[in-house]
Design a protein around this motif. Structure first.
Motif, short mmCIF file in Angstrom:
data_model
loop_
_atom_site.label_atom_id
_atom_site.label_comp_id
_atom_site.label_asym_id
_atom_site.label_seq_id
_atom_site.Cartn_x
_atom_site.Cartn_y
_atom_site.Cartn_z
N ARG A 99 0.68 -1.20 0.16
CA ARG A 99 0.09 0.10 0.18
C ARG A 99 0.97 1.43 0.03
O ARG A 99 0.54 2.22 -0.64
CB ARG A 99 -1.06 0.01 1.19
CG ARG A 99 -1.98 -1.22 1.18
CD ARG A 99 -2.82 -1.10 2.42
NE ARG A 99 -3.45 -0.03 2.61
CZ ARG A 99 -4.13 0.28 4.00
NH1 ARG A 99 -3.95 -0.51 4.81
NH2 ARG A 99 -4.76 1.18 3.90
N ILE A 100 1.99 1.15 0.71
CA ILE A 100 2.87 2.60 0.67
C ILE A 100 3.30 2.66 -0.72
O ILE A 100 3.62 3.56 -1.11
CB ILE A 100 3.91 2.30 1.75
CG1 ILE A 100 3.47 2.34 3.01
CG2 ILE A 100 5.22 3.04 1.59
CD1 ILE A 100 4.42 1.96 4.37
N ASN A 101 3.85 1.61 -1.26
CA ASN A 101 4.41 1.66 -2.62
C ASN A 101 3.19 2.32 -3.62
O ASN A 101 3.72 2.92 -4.44
CB ASN A 101 4.77 0.25 -3.16
CG ASN A 101 5.98 -0.27 -2.49
OD1 ASN A 101 6.53 0.27 -1.69
ND2 ASN A 101 6.42 -1.83 -2.70
N GLN A 102 2.19 1.93 -3.50
CA GLN A 102 1.06 2.42 -4.49
C GLN A 102 0.86 3.77 -4.22
O GLN A 102 0.86 4.45 -5.20
CB GLN A 102 -0.23 1.71 -4.22
CG GLN A 102 -0.25 0.10 -4.77
CD GLN A 102 -1.60 -0.34 -4.26
OE1 GLN A 102 -2.50 0.24 -3.46
NE2 GLN A 102 -2.11 -1.39 -4.87
N LEU A 103 0.90 4.31 -2.94
CA LEU A 103 0.88 5.77 -2.61
C LEU A 103 2.12 6.43 -3.45
O LEU A 103 1.97 7.54 -3.83
CB LEU A 103 0.53 5.89 -1.18
CG LEU A 103 -0.68 5.45 -0.65
CD1 LEU A 103 -0.58 5.43 1.04
CD2 LEU A 103 -1.69 6.31 -0.81
N ILE A 104 3.26 6.00 -3.00
CA ILE A 104 4.55 6.64 -3.52
C ILE A 104 4.58 6.72 -5.19
O ILE A 104 5.06 7.67 -5.68
CB ILE A 104 5.62 6.07 -2.85
CG1 ILE A 104 5.77 6.31 -1.36
CG2 ILE A 104 6.88 6.80 -3.64
CD1 ILE A 104 6.79 5.50 -0.71
N TYR A 105 4.25 5.55 -5.80
CA TYR A 105 4.07 5.45 -7.17
C TYR A 105 3.12 6.49 -7.71
O TYR A 105 3.61 7.13 -8.70
CB TYR A 105 3.61 4.24 -7.67
CG TYR A 105 4.93 3.12 -7.77
CD1 TYR A 105 6.18 3.67 -7.89
CD2 TYR A 105 4.75 1.89 -7.12
CE1 TYR A 105 7.33 2.78 -8.16
CE2 TYR A 105 5.88 1.20 -7.34
CZ TYR A 105 7.21 1.32 -7.62
OH TYR A 105 8.05 0.47 -7.57
N GLU A 145 2.12 11.46 -10.80
CA GLU A 145 1.54 12.83 -10.87
C GLU A 145 2.55 13.74 -11.15
O GLU A 145 2.15 14.86 -11.79
CB GLU A 145 0.72 13.14 -9.41
CG GLU A 145 -0.59 12.31 -9.57
CD GLU A 145 -1.34 12.50 -8.27
OE1 GLU A 145 -1.12 13.60 -7.56
OE2 GLU A 145 -2.38 11.82 -7.84
N ARG A 146 3.66 13.68 -10.53
CA ARG A 146 4.61 14.86 -10.66
C ARG A 146 4.98 14.87 -11.91
O ARG A 146 5.38 15.79 -12.70
CB ARG A 146 5.94 14.38 -9.46
CG ARG A 146 5.62 14.56 -7.99
CD ARG A 146 5.59 15.91 -7.39
NE ARG A 146 5.24 15.67 -6.19
CZ ARG A 146 6.31 15.43 -4.95
NH1 ARG A 146 7.53 15.85 -5.44
NH2 ARG A 146 5.96 15.44 -3.95
N ARG A 147 5.29 13.53 -12.57
CA ARG A 147 6.03 13.49 -13.94
C ARG A 147 4.83 13.99 -14.89
O ARG A 147 5.18 14.56 -16.04
CB ARG A 147 6.23 12.06 -14.35
CG ARG A 147 7.63 11.49 -13.59
CD ARG A 147 8.25 10.45 -14.05
NE ARG A 147 9.63 10.29 -13.78
CZ ARG A 147 10.22 9.22 -13.36
NH1 ARG A 147 9.61 7.94 -13.59
NH2 ARG A 147 11.61 9.01 -13.17
N PRO A 167 4.99 18.43 -14.16
CA PRO A 167 6.12 18.89 -13.68
C PRO A 167 6.18 20.43 -13.23
O PRO A 167 5.40 21.14 -13.79
CB PRO A 167 7.31 18.81 -14.65
CG PRO A 167 6.20 18.79 -16.04
CD PRO A 167 4.83 18.11 -15.64
N ASN A 168 6.80 20.44 -12.27
CA ASN A 168 6.76 21.74 -11.51
C ASN A 168 8.32 22.16 -10.91
O ASN A 168 8.88 21.69 -9.88
CB ASN A 168 6.00 22.12 -10.38
CG ASN A 168 5.97 23.39 -9.65
OD1 ASN A 168 6.64 24.27 -9.91
ND2 ASN A 168 5.02 23.57 -8.92
N SER A 169 8.92 23.16 -11.80
CA SER A 169 10.41 23.34 -11.68
C SER A 169 10.70 24.23 -10.32
O SER A 169 11.85 24.37 -9.89
CB SER A 169 11.11 23.97 -12.74
OG SER A 169 10.26 25.33 -12.85
#
Length: 461
Positions: free
Chosen positions: A210-216, A221-223, A226-228
């Protein structure tokens, strides 16, 4: 050159030595260092030939030897289920070098200082929940602060559903991993049986999934957007490129984030808990620290706090007397090597003993005494004082950990009058790979400190 078997050490059965090491690691080190000296041989089931080293000459030799002579990643396999295959701690050779280079930028001094105000803000938010004369566990409070620092400075998360889920899941996973049951699961792989959610290993795997799913989900979303302008460590790592112009994969980012979390959350919280214990156990230490903090005036700059000499000495002495990690990454000999007058065969495990090095009478007179002044009187070499390990395996987040530790301590001590809830001597115990205060250090907040340095009851505020 002498054969390894001529090096003295305990003659107990390997299983019994391993049990001693798991249950009472400090006693194991102290007893054998007293009997056999700074270098002794042990044996733990999977590793029949282990050499513990703690004198400066041996540590310098080990840390300056060609790293290609040793395998460090395989020696950390116990924690692979938590960190993953791509963790810096699991890697060797070119992959280790590549990951270390990619991980360095977020811990550069200028970038790290940008987190100073955030650390102080989080500390104030957590400690403002304390109630006058109501006991609390210092370890729990420091864990709450440290975890929020990790989620906001490392993961770059703001309050929200994903933040809350990760906070709950990470706390639960780490508590299981660092418990006595967790020790059994990690040290004895045969206990790692997935029998569903009711079994300890089954719960561990489900929480990790479940932790892996949240981090992925956060990474993707970041990719996609993108926000420099983002300055959190995850964003910096996502933007990093290696010598070939390649970024980290999602799997590499996940495992390195877990590494930073585990290596930076529990360890910092434990060190802070020890520091609060010693400060309030020794009135003279507390008085000197408060006097130094008061010289900064109201709302000091975080960089000024981190330069305070006595605060720095307290942090150094805290990490000396009970280093959170009593050993850094061990080294497995890869090919026959003449080392320290002995012939070491492949498979020999060389363990730098931080705890033993920090308790050598020759280096630290009265080593059991907590005395910050020793770090004001002289400078110790990296082979005498090594709370973060050494060589190419030195903790990459060492500067950030000290930075965070100083700011949290200064914020707590400047704002509150605290006292130990009882007079019991706190005993160190194993907590996963760390050495923590067994009681969690019960404390009580007796009042807030005023700007004029007089105690004002909370109710009067």
């Amino acid at each position: 050159m002498k054969p390894l078997k001529s090096l003295d050490g305990p003659k107990d059965l390997p299983l019994w030595q391993l049990i001693q090491w798991i249950a009472h690691p400090l006693q194991y080190l102290e007893r054998n260092a007293h009997r056999y000296g700074d270098r002794f041989r042990g044996s733990f089931l999977r590793f029949p030939n282990i050499v513990f080293l703690s004198d400066p000459e041996a540590l310098e030799k080990l840390f300056t030897e060609n790293p290609e002579q040793f395998d460090g990643g395989c020696a950390n396999t116990l924690i692979k289920p938590i960190l993953g295959n791509n963790s810096l701690l699991m890697l060797d050779g070119e992959r280790h070098k590549r990951h270390r280079q990619l991980l360095m930028p977020p811990f550069h001094g200028d970038r790290m200082r940008a987190y100073g105000q955030l650390i102080c803000q989080i500390t104030e938010q957590v400690t403002d929940q304390w109630t006058e004369n109501k006991p609390f566990l210092a370890r729990s409070a420091m864990q709450a602060i440290s975890l929020q620092v990790m989620l906001r400075a490392v993961f770059g998360l703001e309050e929200g559903e994903r933040y809350r889920q990760l906070q709950q899941l990470l706390s639960s996973l780490l508590e299981l991993s660092l418990s006595s049951l967790g020790n059994i699961l990690l040290f004895f792989p045969f206990a790692q049986r997935d029998l569903g959610s009711w079994s300890p290993w089954g719960r561990f795997l489900e929480q990790k999934r479940r932790i892996n799913q949240l981090i992925y989900a956060e990474i993707r979303e970041r990719r996609a957007q993108p926000n420099s302008s983002r300055t959190d460590i995850l964003s910096v790592l996502m933007a990093a490129r290696d010598a070939e112009g390649q970024p980290m994969t999602e799997e590499e980012l996940l495992d390195e984030l877990m590494t930073l979390l585990v290596a930076g959350h529990e360890t910092t919280a434990t060190a802070l808990t020890w520091a609060l214990y010693w400060i309030h156990h020794l009135p003279d230490v507390k008085a000197k620290l408060l006097h130094e903090l008061d010289t900064l005036g109201k709302n000091p700059d975080p960089s000024d706090i981190t330069r305070l000499p006595y605060l720095s000495a307290i942090c150094s002495e805290t990490l000396r007397i009970y280093p959170v990690a009593i050993i850094p990454t061990p080294r497995i000999v890869l090919s026959p090597i003449a080392f320290l007058g002995y012939e070491f065969e492949p498979g020999t495990l060389l363990i730098p003993s931080i705890y033993s090095a920090h308790h050598r009478q020759q280096t630290y007179p009265n080593p059991k005494q907590f005395r910050p002044e020793r770090f004001l009187e002289r400078q110790f070499s990296p082979y005498e004082y090594l709370p973060f390990g050494g060589s190419n395996r030195r903790c990459i987040g060492a500067a950030f950990a000290l930075f965070e530790m100083k700011l949290i301590l200064a914020t707590v001590m400047s704002h509150f009058q605290l006292a130990l809830a009882d007079d019991k001597t706190v005993q160190p115990v194993r907590r996963g790979p760390t050495i923590a205060p067994g009681s969690g250090v019960p404390m009580v907040m007796t009042g807030k400190r005023s700007e004029k340095e007089r105690l004002v009851p909370v109710s009067a505020k």
